[in-house]
Design an enzyme around this catalytic site. Structure first.
Site, PDB file in Angstrom:
ATOM      1  N   GLU A  56      -2.041  -8.520  -1.512  1.00 43.39           N
ATOM      2  CA  GLU A  56      -2.413  -7.938  -0.228  1.00 43.39           C
ATOM      3  C   GLU A  56      -3.554  -6.951  -0.443  1.00 43.39           C
ATOM      4  O   GLU A  56      -3.580  -5.857   0.117  1.00 43.39           O
ATOM      5  CB  GLU A  56      -1.217  -7.259   0.451  1.00 43.39           C
ATOM      6  CG  GLU A  56      -1.294  -7.299   1.971  1.00 43.39           C
ATOM      7  CD  GLU A  56      -0.063  -6.733   2.635  1.00 43.39           C
ATOM      8  OE1 GLU A  56       0.555  -7.476   3.410  1.00 43.39           O
ATOM      9  OE2 GLU A  56       0.270  -5.558   2.395  1.00 43.39           O
ATOM     10  N   ARG A  67       4.190  16.244  17.197  1.00 45.53           N
ATOM     11  CA  ARG A  67       5.010  16.229  18.408  1.00 45.53           C
ATOM     12  C   ARG A  67       4.233  15.786  19.639  1.00 45.53           C
ATOM     13  O   ARG A  67       4.759  15.085  20.511  1.00 45.53           O
ATOM     14  CB  ARG A  67       5.620  17.613  18.664  1.00 45.53           C
ATOM     15  CG  ARG A  67       6.739  17.571  19.696  1.00 45.53           C
ATOM     16  CD  ARG A  67       7.208  18.946  20.119  1.00 45.53           C
ATOM     17  NE  ARG A  67       8.425  18.872  20.913  1.00 45.53           N
ATOM     18  CZ  ARG A  67       8.498  18.426  22.165  1.00 45.53           C
ATOM     19  NH1 ARG A  67       7.382  18.019  22.776  1.00 45.53           N
ATOM     20  NH2 ARG A  67       9.654  18.391  22.806  1.00 45.53           N
ATOM     21  N   ASP A 106       0.805  -1.221   0.000  1.00 47.97           N
ATOM     22  CA  ASP A 106       0.000   0.000   0.000  1.00 47.97           C
ATOM     23  C   ASP A 106       0.837   1.270   0.000  1.00 47.97           C
ATOM     24  O   ASP A 106       0.379   2.316   0.436  1.00 47.97           O
ATOM     25  CB  ASP A 106      -0.935   0.001   1.214  1.00 47.97           C
ATOM     26  CG  ASP A 106      -0.192  -0.199   2.545  1.00 47.97           C
ATOM     27  OD1 ASP A 106       1.044   0.015   2.583  1.00 47.97           O
ATOM     28  OD2 ASP A 106      -0.839  -0.590   3.532  1.00 47.97           O
ATOM     29  N   HIS A 144      13.972   3.972  12.379  1.00 45.79           N
ATOM     30  CA  HIS A 144      13.774   4.371  10.988  1.00 45.79           C
ATOM     31  C   HIS A 144      14.404   5.756  10.780  1.00 45.79           C
ATOM     32  O   HIS A 144      14.280   6.634  11.642  1.00 45.79           O
ATOM     33  CB  HIS A 144      12.272   4.415  10.731  1.00 45.79           C
ATOM     34  CG  HIS A 144      11.867   4.545   9.306  1.00 45.79           C
ATOM     35  ND1 HIS A 144      12.051   5.698   8.582  1.00 45.79           N
ATOM     36  CD2 HIS A 144      11.262   3.675   8.453  1.00 45.79           C
ATOM     37  CE1 HIS A 144      11.570   5.531   7.358  1.00 45.79           C
ATOM     38  NE2 HIS A 144      11.098   4.309   7.259  1.00 45.79           N
ATOM     39  N   HIS A 175       7.212   4.508  12.822  1.00 47.17           N
ATOM     40  CA  HIS A 175       7.596   5.302  11.649  1.00 47.17           C
ATOM     41  C   HIS A 175       6.436   6.026  10.980  1.00 47.17           C
ATOM     42  O   HIS A 175       6.655   6.896  10.153  1.00 47.17           O
ATOM     43  CB  HIS A 175       8.259   4.399  10.602  1.00 47.17           C
ATOM     44  CG  HIS A 175       7.298   3.485   9.903  1.00 47.17           C
ATOM     45  ND1 HIS A 175       6.832   2.320  10.476  1.00 47.17           N
ATOM     46  CD2 HIS A 175       6.710   3.577   8.685  1.00 47.17           C
ATOM     47  CE1 HIS A 175       6.002   1.734   9.634  1.00 47.17           C
ATOM     48  NE2 HIS A 175       5.897   2.470   8.543  1.00 47.17           N
ATOM     49  N   GLU A 230      -1.838   5.444   3.347  1.00 45.34           N
ATOM     50  CA  GLU A 230      -1.873   4.062   2.858  1.00 45.34           C
ATOM     51  C   GLU A 230      -3.288   3.596   2.556  1.00 45.34           C
ATOM     52  O   GLU A 230      -3.499   2.772   1.659  1.00 45.34           O
ATOM     53  CB  GLU A 230      -1.231   3.124   3.889  1.00 45.34           C
ATOM     54  CG  GLU A 230       0.246   3.373   4.153  1.00 45.34           C
ATOM     55  CD  GLU A 230       0.488   4.373   5.262  1.00 45.34           C
ATOM     56  OE1 GLU A 230       1.655   4.500   5.695  1.00 45.34           O
ATOM     57  OE2 GLU A 230      -0.485   5.049   5.689  1.00 45.34           O
TER      58      GLU A 230
END
Length: 389
Positions: free
Chosen positions: A130, A225, A108, A249, A217, A142
């Site tokens: 998928e 934040r 995705d 990451h 990630h 995604e």
């Protein structure tokens, strides 16, 4: 699909780390099919370069024994529109040059959407591996990629029954939908023994030591934040109970620096690590132990021995379910609900108290008993190739 010629050219697309584990089993299955049927399928591997960092791309090609790409587009990073546009432009050139019979996309990511769209506009059949996964959260980039890719694909290969239900509910014809299992598990089961040969546990001083493993990630978590801070509050409290190991990451590391959150972490630049550093001796405040990103085999070994995994990754929710490792997902929705209903997964989003409470249950031995979903057996790629042939 054009079956008038003896050889069929299939373009397979990879772009980002999750794609590599999904394409590798397909390459093996195509090779096995060709051995039995006289090299009828000509695979052509395109790497869009969406993940261009050597630690996130080349290392995975090496660990998964993927062949060198036939073409590397090298699009690199960028915002969603820029990255998707670059892939679309460059991939269309490849399609016009190679004239494939089929394009296979997985997952995705932006490359999935861009390459399927380029192929569909040129009337080249698209197979989406998928397919049918839905979080029902359209704030996730995604999710948009999944919906659009499924809408324009000709073959939709689903990992679990809920995927079929979602696609049918969206009006996808039943004859386009094939329940084949989870291709991520093909890679996991194929590589599990090889992963045991790595020295990552010794290098990190974690042999016979319980630890929590973290991956984080997703933009919704690390680009805000306040949300990132709440997650770190929970992880820091967990670190008082058990060592927290975080292969970070590159994108997440950048946000840590941007937000000035370095104080929560102890960054390790070299291996091996002295296991004494994991203690809380001399009154030190426990830190989250961070490392450079790991290759697939090292990470698989680290995950398979973890006491608990905390993540916002969809694939890791699946892998921990099969490995029967407790998984705490740092999101409030998942496109893989079967990992919650049948597996070891629980959703806590960014709630520090829930994060700590779920880890405490696990450390006390109150571990939910999951089961491996049906046909997550390591043979998904074989089923896909059989359908397409």
């Amino acid at each position: 699909m054009n079956r008038s010629t003896d050889t069929l050219k299939w373009i397979l697309v990879v772009g980002a780390r999750p794609n590599f584990m999904k394409i590798a089993p397909l390459i093996r299955a195509i090779s096995a099919h060709n051995e039995k049927n006289g090299n009828r399928i000509q695979p052509f591997l395109v790497h869009t370069g969406q993940h261009y960092d050597v630690r996130m791309s080349d290392a995975f090609f090496r660990d998964l024994q993927l062949p060198e790409p036939d073409v590397h587009l090298g699009v690199g990073s960028g915002n969603h529109g820029e990255q998707t546009g670059k892939v679309l432009i460059e991939f269309e050139k490849i399609l016009l040059q190679e004239q494939p019979d089929l394009v296979i996309v997985v997952g995705d990511v932006n490359s999935t959407l861009a390459c399927s769209l380029a192929a569909a506009k040129l009337h080249i059949p698209v197979a989406h591996v998928e397919a049918g996964l839905r979080s029902f959260d359209r704030a996730m980039p995604e999710e948009i990629n999944r919906i659009v890719t499924d809408a324009i694909s000709d073959y939709l290969f689903t990992p679990s029954p809920d995927g079929d239900e979602h696609l049918l509910g969206e009006g996808i014809p039943k004859e386009k939908i094939f329940l084949v299992g989870d291709i991520m598990i093909d890679s996991l089961l194929f590589n599990l023994e090889q992963a045991k040969k790595t020295q990552i546990l010794a290098s990190l001083g974690l042999v016979d030591m319980p630890y929590a493993l973290v991956t984080l990630h997703r933009p919704a978590n690390v680009d805000d934040r306040e949300i990132f801070g709440r997650i770190l509050e929970g992880l820091s409290d967990v670190a008082k109970k058990i060592p927290v190991i975080f292969p970070m990451h590159p994108r997440t590391r950048k946000q840590v620096n941007t937000f000035g959150l370095d104080e929560a972490f102890l960054f390790h630049s070299a291996l091996p690590i002295d296991s004494a550093e994991y203690g809380n001796n001399e009154g030190r405040i426990p830190k989250i132990h961070c490392f450079e990103p790991l290759g697939y085999l090292d990470f698989l070994q680290l995950m398979s021995h973890a006491k608990v995994v905390l993540t916002d990754s969809g694939g890791i929710q699946e892998e921990t379910t099969v490995l029967n490792i407790p998984c705490i997902t740092l999101r409030d929705s998942t496109e893989r609900p079967i990992t919650v209903t049948e597996g070891t997964n629980v959703l806590v989003h960014d709630d520090p108290q829930k994060i700590v409470a779920e880890v405490s249950k696990i450390l006390e031995g109150r571990i939910r008993q999951g089961k491996c979903p049906a046909i997550w057996d390591g043979h998904t790629a074989e089923r896909i190739v059989a359908v397409l042939c």
